[in-house]
Structures are given as C-alpha cells and as structure tokens.
Design a protein around this motif. Sequence first.
Motif, PDB file in Angstrom:
ATOM      1  N   GLN A  78       0.833  -1.209   0.000  1.00 34.30           N
ATOM      2  CA  GLN A  78       0.000   0.000   0.000  1.00 34.30           C
ATOM      3  C   GLN A  78       0.866   1.257   0.000  1.00 34.30           C
ATOM      4  N   TRP A  79       2.000   1.200   0.710  1.00 34.36           N
ATOM      5  CA  TRP A  79       2.920   2.356   0.674  1.00 34.36           C
ATOM      6  C   TRP A  79       3.503   2.556  -0.730  1.00 34.36           C
ATOM      7  N   ILE A  80       3.759   1.428  -1.383  1.00 37.94           N
ATOM      8  CA  ILE A  80       4.258   1.519  -2.771  1.00 37.94           C
ATOM      9  C   ILE A  80       3.200   2.145  -3.675  1.00 37.94           C
ATOM     10  N   LEU A  81       1.921   1.760  -3.460  1.00 36.89           N
ATOM     11  CA  LEU A  81       0.829   2.337  -4.249  1.00 36.89           C
ATOM     12  C   LEU A  81       0.737   3.853  -4.033  1.00 36.89           C
ATOM     13  N   ILE A  82       0.870   4.262  -2.786  1.00 36.75           N
ATOM     14  CA  ILE A  82       0.821   5.698  -2.472  1.00 36.75           C
ATOM     15  C   ILE A  82       1.958   6.435  -3.177  1.00 36.75           C
ATOM     16  N   LEU A  83       3.167   5.836  -3.134  1.00 41.93           N
ATOM     17  CA  LEU A  83       4.318   6.456  -3.796  1.00 41.93           C
ATOM     18  C   LEU A  83       4.090   6.574  -5.308  1.00 41.93           C
ATOM     19  N   VAL A  84       3.534   5.498  -5.886  1.00 41.23           N
ATOM     20  CA  VAL A  84       3.249   5.506  -7.327  1.00 41.23           C
ATOM     21  C   VAL A  84       2.207   6.579  -7.652  1.00 41.23           C
ATOM     22  N   LEU A  85       1.175   6.696  -6.801  1.00 43.36           N
ATOM     23  CA  LEU A  85       0.129   7.709  -7.011  1.00 43.36           C
ATOM     24  C   LEU A  85       0.707   9.121  -6.968  1.00 43.36           C
ATOM     25  N   ILE A  86       1.654   9.356  -6.058  1.00 42.72           N
ATOM     26  CA  ILE A  86       2.299  10.674  -5.979  1.00 42.72           C
ATOM     27  C   ILE A  86       3.062  10.967  -7.267  1.00 42.72           C
ATOM     28  N   VAL A  87       3.795   9.949  -7.760  1.00 42.30           N
ATOM     29  CA  VAL A  87       4.541  10.119  -9.020  1.00 42.30           C
ATOM     30  C   VAL A  87       3.589  10.409 -10.171  1.00 42.30           C
ATOM     31  N   LEU A  88       2.467   9.661 -10.220  1.00 38.16           N
ATOM     32  CA  LEU A  88       1.476   9.868 -11.280  1.00 38.16           C
ATOM     33  C   LEU A  88       0.858  11.260 -11.193  1.00 38.16           C
ATOM     34  N   LEU A  89       0.634  11.746  -9.964  1.00 29.55           N
ATOM     35  CA  LEU A  89       0.069  13.085  -9.782  1.00 29.55           C
ATOM     36  C   LEU A  89       1.051  14.149 -10.291  1.00 29.55           C
ATOM     37  N   ILE A  90       2.340  13.925 -10.018  1.00 29.36           N
ATOM     38  CA  ILE A  90       3.364  14.854 -10.522  1.00 29.36           C
ATOM     39  C   ILE A  90       3.388  14.843 -12.047  1.00 29.36           C
ATOM     40  N   LEU A  91       3.270  13.641 -12.638  1.00 34.15           N
ATOM     41  CA  LEU A  91       3.250  13.530 -14.099  1.00 34.15           C
ATOM     42  C   LEU A  91       2.018  14.207 -14.697  1.00 34.15           C
ATOM     43  N   SER A  92       0.887  14.082 -13.994  1.00 32.37           N
ATOM     44  CA  SER A  92      -0.336  14.750 -14.451  1.00 32.37           C
ATOM     45  C   SER A  92      -0.142  16.266 -14.472  1.00 32.37           C
ATOM     46  N   GLY A  93       0.490  16.776 -13.405  1.00 29.12           N
ATOM     47  CA  GLY A  93       0.780  18.205 -13.360  1.00 29.12           C
ATOM     48  C   GLY A  93       1.759  18.607 -14.452  1.00 29.12           C
ATOM     49  N   PHE A  94       2.734  17.717 -14.719  1.00 26.57           N
ATOM     50  CA  PHE A  94       3.715  17.998 -15.773  1.00 26.57           C
ATOM     51  C   PHE A  94       3.039  18.139 -17.133  1.00 26.57           C
ATOM     52  N   PHE A  95       2.161  17.224 -17.471  1.00 23.31           N
ATOM     53  CA  PHE A  95       1.481  17.269 -18.765  1.00 23.31           C
ATOM     54  C   PHE A  95       0.551  18.484 -18.866  1.00 23.31           C
TER      55      PHE A  95
END
Length: 421
Positions: A5-22
């Motif tokens: 679950q911690w890995i999922l949270i970390l992945v979600l944070i990365v995805l959120l950063i990528l969403s902001g990047f795009f």
Amino acid sequence: MDPSQWILILVLIVLLILSGFFSASETAYTSISRIRLKSMEAAGDKRARKAIKLLDSYDKLLTTILIGNNIVNITMASLATILFLGLIANSDVATVTSTAVVTGMTLIFGEVTPKVLAKERPEGFAFFSYPILAFLMLIFTPLTFVFSAWKKLLIKIFKIKKADGMTEDELLTMVETAHDEGGLDEHESELIRSAIEFEDMAASDIMVPRVNVIAVAEDAPIEQIADLFAEHGYSRLPVYSGTIDSVVGILHEKDVFALLRAGNADVKSALSNTVCVSENMKISAVLRMIQKARVHMAVVVDEFGGTAGIVTLEDILEELVGEIWDEHDEVEVLYQKVDDNTFLVSGAEKLEDMFEEMGVETRDEFDSTTVGGFVTEKLEHIPKAGERLTFENLDILVTKANLKRVIEVKVRVNEPVEEEE
C-alpha cells in the motif's frame, strides 16, 4: 498499512506529478509567444530553437501531451481505487472516497496549480519540459499517427477550413495589448500602428489639395519665382505650362538662386522630372515611385487627368512618424478645445480625425475627407458663418467661411442618445 500500500501511495504521488507535468506543458506551449521565441533564437538561445521545433509540430505535440495525460489520470484513478478498497472494507464507500480524493487532488495539483504556474512562465517551463516531451513524441509516434489520420478524416467529413493567418486588426490588438502591459511605450506603439495602417491610406488622404497648391508658370520671370519662394518658404514648387492641370516639372529653390547668381533666366533648364500618381494610389506605392524617380514631390491627378493636388515625401513620412516641423513652418492649429464639450475645428481638419477625437462612431460614408467638406456635403451648399447642422451627438456651428469653403466650425459634443430597442 502493508508495504504494497505504501508503494501504491508512492506511485500515485509520481502519477500526480506527471499529471501536473502534462497539464503545465500543454499550457506552456499553448500560451507561449512564438515571436518572443524567435527573438530569443536570434539572440543565440539554443533552448528557444528547440522549443520552436516542437511548436512546428504542434498537432503531434498536443496529441502526445493528451495521450500522456489521459494514461496517467486513468492509471491514477484505477490504482487509487485498489488502494482504498484495501483500506476500507465497504466497497461502495471505498469507491466514492477514491473518486473524491483523486478528483480533488487532480484538480488542485494536476490541473489548476501547474497551469497557473506555467501560464506565468511559459518559456521557462517549455525549455524544462522539452527533453521529456521530445522523447515521448518519439515513443508515441504510432499513436499520434493514428490520431492525425483521424483528425484529417474529421476535417474532410465536416469540411473544416484552415484558419486564416493573422489579420491586421489582430496585429493592432497585439500592439495595443503590448502597450497596455508596458512592453511598448506610447511613441513605439503609435509608430507601429502607423506602419501597419500605412498601406491603407491613399494619396487623396494626405495630398495638399489643388486650391492650396502654390505653383508657378514656366514663362514667369525668374525674379517673380524667387519672390514666391521667399514669400511662402517652400523649397520646391511645381511648374506648369498654361494651367496648373499641365505640370511640366518641379523647381528647387537652390536652383533658382543659382540661376540668379549666374545671370541665367532659363528656368526650364533647372526643372526636375514630374511624377504623376492617381488619387486612389496607396501612399506606399507613391513612396516607391518617388524613391525610384529620386524626387521629393508627386503630382496627384484626377480621373480626367487634371491636377487634384500634390504629395511630398514629407507628407508621406509624417503619416509614419507624425508632424515634422522645420524652422520656417507656420504652425496651423486645426483643433482647439474651448471647454470640456466644445471645440473649435479648422475646416481643413481630417473628418476621420475629428470623429476619433470626439468618440463618434458612424457607419455612414461621405465623399468628403475634411471637416469643411463634410459640412458643405451635409448642408448641400457652401454655408455662411452662422449656419448650423446636427450629426449624431454633435452640434456644429459654422464660425468662419468664405465664398468657396468652410474655414472654421465650433463643435459641441452632447451625450450620445441611446437607441430604443
């Protein structure tokens, strides 16, 4: 929570950063100024050259950004649902909670915040995002090809026409915006506006009308010609044969006085060539003709071949840089303010300029270009001092006139009358 679950949270944070990047990339490349980039490229900025390269493939760039953003957002929604299903036993509550959290976080950190920041500094973010976007454009080439083909199909089906290039009005709006935002001062913006509108003006708009032209006969005594130069202060005068409708050349003041010193009375030997232009010829074309002929004056002829007036090089340049005064010019006041709503206007003032100064917008078209001509046209006769007329929200009183024309009017500006629906 377990490690997965911690890995999922970390992945979600990365995805959120990528969403902001795009999102930021889309805003940066949509709002970036190509003109500013070209200026930076000319100054040797390699980053600007790379950004322009991406803008040249804007459709492919935008498709890449949208594909990346959608993949990130869909993946983030799916993983968030898995995470909350592991944290909350009730699946319905977990789904609603996941949707609410992902939507809120995406809006704040994936859309609004990055787009606001990118809008403020589009060049900086465009330079930062270039390597990643260039790599993704290469990776997504098969997908962008499919979407490009789909776009072409839609254009054919709906018969969508390609947008025209930038219009003159849009260019003027850009200049006005740059002036309002402080990028251009008043003088610079006025000079650019004059240059843009330069092509729209005809010779008849700026010429000295026939009645005001000072000319000399080719057989006039040289002493009389010298007196005319001394009296009026001009450096050049048109020379005619018989009547002013037959201008045979242009005479320069220094040539006249050179002839006098030499004791030579042959004025014809000092004449320069005559350039004739039509009333409707654009002043940009007149300027080119004058430059090619290496003269400073052109004769404006009407449709019957008669002389309608003259245009000088100074008249043309004044349309670009404003009035040019020399030490001997007599300042003519064309527009004088009496009080907040009342003005004294010369009959020689341009009608368009008076309407602009007084905020009058009209769709009516007039044959006249001057205030005096307009008053005569509206009254349908040459008026005498004391005659009045009303046009739009203007009360116009003729204050000075002679048998040939209106010399001065007094104009009172009233509150505009609103049209009833």
